[in-house]
Design an enzyme around this catalytic site. Structure first.
Site, PDB file in Angstrom:
ATOM      1  N   CYS A  75      -1.609  -7.370  -5.023  1.00  0.00           N
ATOM      2  CA  CYS A  75      -0.044  -7.269  -4.662  1.00  0.00           C
ATOM      3  C   CYS A  75       0.537  -8.650  -4.767  1.00  0.00           C
ATOM      4  O   CYS A  75       0.144  -9.637  -4.360  1.00  0.00           O
ATOM      5  CB  CYS A  75      -0.236  -6.962  -3.136  1.00  0.00           C
ATOM      6  SG  CYS A  75       1.456  -6.985  -2.182  1.00  0.00           S
ATOM      7  N   CYS A 181       5.417  -5.626  -9.379  1.00  0.00           N
ATOM      8  CA  CYS A 181       4.782  -5.288  -8.066  1.00  0.00           C
ATOM      9  C   CYS A 181       3.807  -4.027  -8.564  1.00  0.00           C
ATOM     10  O   CYS A 181       4.324  -3.292  -9.633  1.00  0.00           O
ATOM     11  CB  CYS A 181       6.083  -4.176  -7.401  1.00  0.00           C
ATOM     12  SG  CYS A 181       5.428  -3.375  -6.175  1.00  0.00           S
TER      13      CYS A 181
HETATM   14  N1  DGL Z   1       2.641  -3.568  -4.273  1.00  0.00           N
HETATM   15  C1  DGL Z   1       3.172  -4.752  -3.736  1.00  0.00           C
HETATM   16  C2  DGL Z   1       3.416  -5.512  -4.922  1.00  0.00           C
HETATM   17  O1  DGL Z   1       2.831  -5.866  -5.632  1.00  0.00           O
HETATM   18  C3  DGL Z   1       4.432  -4.527  -2.996  1.00  0.00           C
HETATM   19  C4  DGL Z   1       4.942  -3.488  -2.437  1.00  0.00           C
HETATM   20  C5  DGL Z   1       5.395  -3.491  -0.885  1.00  0.00           C
HETATM   21  O2  DGL Z   1       6.753  -3.838  -0.715  1.00  0.00           O
HETATM   22  O3  DGL Z   1       4.682  -3.584   0.290  1.00  0.00           O
HETATM   23  O4  DGL Z   1       4.378  -6.487  -4.677  1.00  0.00           O
END
Ligand code: DGL
Length: 254
Positions: A75, A181
């Site tokens: 993430c 993301c």
């Molecule tokens: N999947 C996460 C990222 O790579 C973020 C998504 C969220 O806002 O929780 O930033």
């Protein structure tokens, strides 16, 4: 059991990190992965840094109870918020993710690079530093609400969101789009179709998987053989777990 045979912990705020997990499974098929989707606390990207750190600590404690040999923060938002803290506190290797701006800057001609990410990622100090190095022509494109559409597997809604988003830019001026993301990686094909073919789309799943392999090799922590396996866990509902399973089997062309 020797440490090299211990599992690798991987987490995200929800299903997004599964896109990175797919690359890890491809590159390290013999490993045992435990993926944790913190769905009950999603999204991270609109929270404050301290709130994300608190979520990350809870998830990490849980994964550490499983005797993991390494931790992958799948993430971008959580990496920016908590990687530094985790690296200071943990004794196992911590691998993070950041928007793939560097490869985008390498293919840029004189047009724009659209960096799609959560508002928190785009405001973090870590991202500012990345912009200083590779940010010529880069435009911050916060995508509030897009991760939720992916979480809901709402592909129609995602398409409408993206069409509306790209309508704000002249496609002829765009050289690259960064999927900053992990959730947006599931929309890569859709984005590909919406933009001229010469536009590069960069994202970090492959690079993260390779970095994980390098770090494990360096620490003599690569599992040597046998069957690999994947366990999925969530702070959400049994339906969330089902969704994670579905997305794990959703193929993303390279
Ligand atoms: N999947 C996460 C990222 O790579 C973020 C998504 C969220 O806002 O929780 O930033």
């Amino acid at each position: 059991m020797k440490q090299a045979d211990y599992p690798i912990g991987v987490f995200d705020s929800g299903v997004g990190g599964i896109s990175a997990l797919q690359a890890m499974i491809r590159i390290l098929p013999q490993e045992h992965f435990i993926y944790y989707g913190d769905t009950a606390n999603a999204p991270y990207g609109t929270k404050k840094t301290e709130e994300v750190i608190a979520c990350v600590r809870r998830v990490t404690d849980r994964l550490l109870e499983r005797n993991i040999k390494a931790l992958v923060i799948a993430c971008n938002t959580a990496t920016g918020a908590a990687a530094y803290t985790l690296r200071r506190e943990l004794t196992i290797p911590v691998i993070g993710m950041e928007p793939a701006l560097k490869p985008a800057s390498e293919v840029r001609k004189d047009g724009d690079i659209l960096v799609m990410a959560t508002p928190l990622t785009l405001h973090q100090e870590k991202f500012n530093l990345l912009m200083e190095k590779y940010g010529e022509g880069a435009v911050r494109v916060p995508c509030t609400g897009l991760m939720e559409l992916v979480e809901q597997e709402d592909w129609k809604g995602s398409r409408a969101y993206l069409e509306n988003l790209f309508a704000g830019y002249d496609p002829e001026r765009v050289d690259a789009v960064v999927l900053g993301c992990t959730h947006y990686v599931f929309l890569k094909d859709m984005i590909r179709e919406m933009l001229p073919a010469r536009v590069a789309i960069t994202e970090g799943s492959e690079g993260t998987a390779r970095q994980l392999k390098r770090v494990l090799a360096r620490g003599h922590l690569l599992k040597e053989g046998g069957e690999g396996r994947v366990e999925l866990e969530t702070s959400g509902s049994p339906e969330d777990l089902e969704k994670m399973r579905r997305l794990l089997n959703h193929t993303i062309p390279e």
